[in-house]
Design a protein around this motif. Structure first.
Motif, mmCIF file in Angstrom:
data_model
loop_
_atom_site.group_PDB
_atom_site.id
_atom_site.type_symbol
_atom_site.label_atom_id
_atom_site.label_comp_id
_atom_site.label_asym_id
_atom_site.label_seq_id
_atom_site.Cartn_x
_atom_site.Cartn_y
_atom_site.Cartn_z
ATOM 1 N N ASN B 61 0.807 -1.218 0.000
ATOM 2 C CA ASN B 61 0.000 0.000 0.000
ATOM 3 C C ASN B 61 0.842 1.272 0.000
ATOM 4 O O ASN B 61 0.315 2.384 0.043
ATOM 5 N N ALA B 62 2.164 1.115 -0.031
ATOM 6 C CA ALA B 62 3.060 2.270 -0.190
ATOM 7 C C ALA B 62 4.002 1.958 -1.346
ATOM 8 O O ALA B 62 4.526 0.845 -1.432
ATOM 9 N N GLN B 63 4.179 2.913 -2.234
ATOM 10 C CA GLN B 63 5.100 2.688 -3.346
ATOM 11 C C GLN B 63 6.390 3.460 -3.085
ATOM 12 O O GLN B 63 6.402 4.694 -3.082
ATOM 13 N N LEU B 64 7.451 2.711 -2.848
ATOM 14 C CA LEU B 64 8.738 3.318 -2.513
ATOM 15 C C LEU B 64 9.470 3.718 -3.795
ATOM 16 O O LEU B 64 9.778 2.880 -4.636
ATOM 17 N N LEU B 65 9.735 5.030 -3.911
ATOM 18 C CA LEU B 65 10.355 5.591 -5.120
ATOM 19 C C LEU B 65 11.694 6.227 -4.755
ATOM 20 O O LEU B 65 11.757 7.040 -3.826
ATOM 21 N N ILE B 66 12.735 5.857 -5.470
ATOM 22 C CA ILE B 66 14.089 6.289 -5.108
ATOM 23 C C ILE B 66 14.622 7.323 -6.100
ATOM 24 O O ILE B 66 14.400 7.188 -7.310
ATOM 25 N N ARG B 67 15.326 8.317 -5.550
ATOM 26 C CA ARG B 67 16.083 9.248 -6.391
ATOM 27 C C ARG B 67 17.422 9.552 -5.722
ATOM 28 O O ARG B 67 17.509 9.503 -4.487
ATOM 29 N N THR B 68 18.422 9.874 -6.537
ATOM 30 C CA THR B 68 19.736 10.184 -5.954
ATOM 31 C C THR B 68 20.315 11.459 -6.582
ATOM 32 O O THR B 68 20.163 11.689 -7.787
ATOM 33 N N ILE B 69 20.954 12.235 -5.738
ATOM 34 C CA ILE B 69 21.665 13.442 -6.187
ATOM 35 C C ILE B 69 23.115 13.324 -5.711
ATOM 36 O O ILE B 69 23.359 12.959 -4.552
ATOM 37 N N ALA B 70 24.052 13.629 -6.607
ATOM 38 C CA ALA B 70 25.462 13.700 -6.221
ATOM 39 C C ALA B 70 25.851 15.176 -6.214
ATOM 40 O O ALA B 70 25.513 15.907 -7.142
ATOM 41 N N PHE B 71 26.537 15.615 -5.142
ATOM 42 C CA PHE B 71 27.018 17.003 -5.154
ATOM 43 C C PHE B 71 28.527 17.027 -4.960
ATOM 44 O O PHE B 71 29.090 16.293 -4.154
ATOM 45 N N SER B 72 29.173 17.862 -5.753
ATOM 46 C CA SER B 72 30.620 18.090 -5.629
ATOM 47 C C SER B 72 30.829 19.520 -6.128
ATOM 48 O O SER B 72 30.379 20.451 -5.450
ATOM 49 N N THR B 73 31.455 19.710 -7.307
ATOM 50 C CA THR B 73 31.460 21.049 -7.912
ATOM 51 C C THR B 73 30.163 21.154 -8.695
ATOM 52 O O THR B 73 30.027 20.589 -9.774
ATOM 53 N N GLY B 74 29.177 21.786 -8.087
ATOM 54 C CA GLY B 74 27.817 21.719 -8.616
ATOM 55 C C GLY B 74 27.129 20.465 -8.087
ATOM 56 O O GLY B 74 27.663 19.780 -7.213
ATOM 57 N N ALA B 75 25.937 20.217 -8.600
ATOM 58 C CA ALA B 75 25.191 19.020 -8.177
ATOM 59 C C ALA B 75 24.468 18.467 -9.382
ATOM 60 O O ALA B 75 24.132 19.218 -10.308
ATOM 61 N N LYS B 76 24.249 17.164 -9.398
ATOM 62 C CA LYS B 76 23.505 16.593 -10.533
ATOM 63 C C LYS B 76 22.686 15.395 -10.076
ATOM 64 O O LYS B 76 23.033 14.708 -9.094
ATOM 65 N N TRP B 77 21.580 15.204 -10.791
ATOM 66 C CA TRP B 77 20.763 14.018 -10.530
ATOM 67 C C TRP B 77 21.495 12.800 -11.078
ATOM 68 O O TRP B 77 21.913 12.793 -12.233
ATOM 69 N N VAL B 78 21.648 11.797 -10.259
ATOM 70 C CA VAL B 78 22.169 10.517 -10.742
ATOM 71 C C VAL B 78 20.963 9.659 -11.149
ATOM 72 O O VAL B 78 20.973 8.977 -12.158
ATOM 73 N N GLN B 79 19.927 9.734 -10.324
ATOM 74 C CA GLN B 79 18.644 9.082 -10.662
ATOM 75 C C GLN B 79 17.588 10.167 -10.556
ATOM 76 O O GLN B 79 17.173 10.516 -9.454
ATOM 77 N N GLU B 80 17.191 10.731 -11.677
ATOM 78 C CA GLU B 80 16.300 11.901 -11.639
ATOM 79 C C GLU B 80 14.826 11.513 -11.540
ATOM 80 O O GLU B 80 14.053 12.161 -10.833
ATOM 81 N N GLU B 81 14.424 10.470 -12.253
ATOM 82 C CA GLU B 81 13.014 10.060 -12.231
ATOM 83 C C GLU B 81 12.738 9.267 -10.955
ATOM 84 O O GLU B 81 13.561 8.440 -10.563
#
Lengths: 269, 235
Positions: B61-81
Motif C-alpha cells: 500500500n506504499a510505493q517506494l520511489l528512489i532518487r539520488t543526487i550527487a554534489f561536488s562542484t555543482g550538483a547533478k541528478w544521478v537518478q532523476e526520475e
C-alpha cells in the motif's frame, strides 16, 4: 422524503497484515426530525494503543451530545439556534470534555481489570492512548451542521453536483488534528448550512475517515468515486449498496492506502 | 431454510492507488570522499537495495520511489526520475571537486513542490551524507526547502562522515541534532546508511500522528550506537 442511512467500517489491508484490529468507528441515528451521523479514526500508532476504544467513544459522544441538545431545546427552531450560537468552539469544547471524561472512565476500567499494569495519572497522557479524530453531521429539513476535528471528508451530492462541506486544515502526510491534543476545540472546523429551499432529490451525504480519500489516486478520482457511490444508490437502492459496501471498502483499502476505512452515508432517493 | 442471497455489485469507480513514498539519497562526492569513504558509501547503498525491496514487498500500500543526487562542484541528478525500488539500479558515485551542497538542496526543493509531489504522498525521506564543509550558499537553499510544506514535513536524516563534517550545517538541515548520525569509521558509515534505509519502512505505515506529537514517526531507539558497530557486519 424519508432519509436512509448506511454505514460500514473495515479493517485496512495494512492492519490485516499486522493483525491489528480496526481503529475506526461509525454511528448513524435517524429520528423523525433529524439524522445524525459520526465517524472517527483512531490513530493506531504505537502512542495510541487504545485508539479503537477512543474512536468508539468519540462517535457515541457526538451522537449523544446532539441528542441532548435536541432534548434540552425542545423544538427544531431552538435546536437550529443552538448550532448557530454555540455550534463552533463551545459545542466542540463540550464534546471534547465529555470524550475525555468517558476515556478516563474506560481507562480506569482497564486498570481495575489489570488490562493495564502501569499507567500515568496525567489525563493528557491517558487521552493520547485513545487518540482519535471525529467527524459529525446533523441533517434536518431546514439546515445541516457539520463538525470536524482531524482529517477525513464530509461530502454532499445533489443532482450530481458535489460539494465538500468542511475544508478542515489540510495536513500533509500522516499528520492530523486529534481529540487527544491539548485544547483540540481550537482546531475544530464547523459550519451551519441553511437549506431554506427544499433540497432536491436524490441527494447524498457521505462522511469518511481519511483512509477512503487516501486510497484514490488524487482528489479528482476521489470525487469521481463519491459520485459513483451516489449513482449506485440511485440505481440499485441503499439496501443493495449496504450489502456490498463491506467488500467495496475492503477492496478500496487493499488497492489503495491500506488504512482502515469507515464510510457513513445518508441519502434521499 | 431461507438463504439471503447478496447480489454482488461492482465497486463504484475512481482510480485507486497506493501512496507514494519518495526517498532521496543526497551524496557528497567531493574530492575528500575519494577512497575508502566513497567505497563504503557505494557498498552500503547498494547493500540496502534488497532490504528496501523486501520492505516494499511487505507493504504493497506504499510505493517506494528512489532518487539520488550527487554534489561536488555543482550538483547533478544521478537518478532523476522517481524510480520504484523494484526497478532501481544503483550507479556508483565518484569523488572529485568541491562540496556544493546548497545546489543539491535547491534541486531537491524543486522536486518537493506540489506538483510535482502529490499532497497524498507519505512523508518523503531525505538522507544526506557529507564529510565536509559547504562551498556554496547552503543556507538560502535550506530556507527555500523549509519554506515548502513537504520540505517541512519530510523526514530528514544526515550522516556526518569523519571529523571534518559540518555538523552545524547538517543540524540546520535535519532540524534535530539527534538525526545527525556520526560515522567515524567505515563500519559505522555502513551501519548508519543501512539504518537510514529502514526509515522508509517506518514511514510507510498509514497510522495517523496527532500533530503536536508528530515531530518524527521514527523509532529513535533503533539508531545504531558505537557498540553496535562490528567490522563483520561490513566485510
Amino acid at each position: 422524503m424519508p432519509i436512509t442511512t448506511l454505514k460500514r467500517s473495515v479493517t485496512g489491508a495494512n492492519h490485516v497484515r499486522q493483525r491489528i484490529r480496526c481503529q475506526d468507528a461509525g454511528k448513524t441515528l435517524v429520528f423523525k426530525d433529524f439524522t445524525v451521523m459520526a465517524v472517527a479514526d483512531g490513530h493506531g500508532s504505537a502512542r495510541c494503543p487504545f485508539s479503537d476504544t477512543g474512536s468508539k467513544i468519540a462517535v457515541n459522544v457526538f451522537c449523544d451530545g446532539v441528542l441532548n441538545v435536541y432534548r434540552k431545546r425542545g423544538n427544531m427552531t431552538e435546536f437550529r439556534g443552538f448550532f448557530e450560537e454555540k455550534g463552533d468552539k463551545p459545542f466542540a469544547k463540550a464534546i471534547v470534555q465529555e470524550w475525555r471524561r468517558r476515556v478516563a472512565r474506560a481507562h480506569a476500567g482497564k486498570v481495575r481489570t489489570n488490562k493495564i499494569l502501569h499507567s500515568s495519572e496525567d489525563m493528557d497522557d491517558i487521552a493520547m492512548l485513545y487518540g482519535s479524530t471525529l467527524l459529525g453531521i446533523v441533517i434536518a429539513k431546514d439546515f445541516f451542521y457539520v463538525f470536524q476535528i482531524g482529517d477525513g471528508n464530509i461530502v454532499y451530492i445533489e443532482n450530481g453536483k458535489l460539494m465538500e462541506l468542511t475544508m478542515g486544515e489540510k495536513m500533509l502526510g500522516v499528520e492530523t488534528n486529534s481529540l487527544a491534543l491539548p485544547a483540540p476545540w481550537k482546531y475544530v472546523c464547523t459550519k451551519l448550512y441553511d437549506t431554506t429551499r427544499p433540497r432536491t432529490t436524490p441527494n447524498m451525504f457521505l462522511l469518511a475517515t481519511d483512509g477512503f480519500a487516501n486510497s484514490y489516486l488524487n482528489q479528482r478520482e476521489f470525487y469521481l468515486g463519491c459520485r459513483e457511490y451516489y449513482q449506485a444508490i440511485n440505481l440499485y437502492g441503499g439496501e443493495k449498496v449496504s450489502k456490498n459496501l463491506r467488500n467495496w471498502l475492503i477492496e478500496t483499502s487493499r488497492m489503495g492506502c491500506g488504512d482502515d476505512i469507515t464510510v457513513a452515508i445518508a441519502h434521499t432517493t | 431454510m431461507g438463504v439471503d442471497m447478496i447480489e454482488m455489485l461492482k465497486r463504484p469507480g475512481g482510480q485507486l492507488a497506493s501512496r507514494p513514498l519518495h526517498f532521496f539519497w543526497l551524496v557528497d562526492c567531493s574530492g575528500s570522499m575519494e577512497g575508502e569513504k566513497m567505497e563504503s558509501v557505494n557498498y552500503a547503498i547498494k547493500q540496502t537495495i534488497p532490504d528496501m525491496r523486501a520492505a516494499a514487498a511487505d507493504n504493497p500500500n506504499a510505493q517506494l520511489l528512489i532518487r539520488t543526487i550527487a554534489f561536488s562542484t555543482g550538483a547533478k541528478w544521478v537518478q532523476e526520475e522517481p524510480t520504484p525500488i523494484e526497478e532501481f539500479s544503483f550507479k556508483p558515485f565518484k569523488a572529485h571537486g568541491l562540496t556544493d551542497i546548497g545546489e543539491a538542496f535547491g534541486m531537491l526543493a524543486e522536486q518537493l513542490r506540489i506538483p510535482p509531489m502529490s499532497d497524498r504522498a507519505l512523508p518523503p525521506v531525505i538522507v544526506v551524507l557529507s564529510d565536509g564543509r559547504p562551498t556554496d550558499d547552503y543556507r538560502a537553499a535550506i530556507q527555500k526547502l523549509m519554506a515548502l510544506p513537504w520540505g517541512k514535513k519530510a523526514v530528514k536524516i544526515a550522516i556526518s562522515i569523519g571529523t571534518d563534517a559540518d555538523d552545524e550545517m547538517l543540524t540546520e538541515f535535519t532540524g534535530n541534532k539527534d538525526l545527525v548520525l556520526q560515522a567515524n569509521n567505515p563500519q559505522a558509515l555502513v551501519k548508519m546508511i543501512k539504518w537510514a534505509s529502514t526509515v522508509a519502512k517506518q514511514v510507510s505505515a498509514p497510522n495517523s500522528n496527532p500533530t503536536a506529537n508528530s515531530l518524527l514517526p521514527l523509532d529513535m531507539n533503533t539508531i545504531p550506537t558505537e557498540d553496535d558497530i562490528d567490522a563483520a557486519d561490513v566485510w
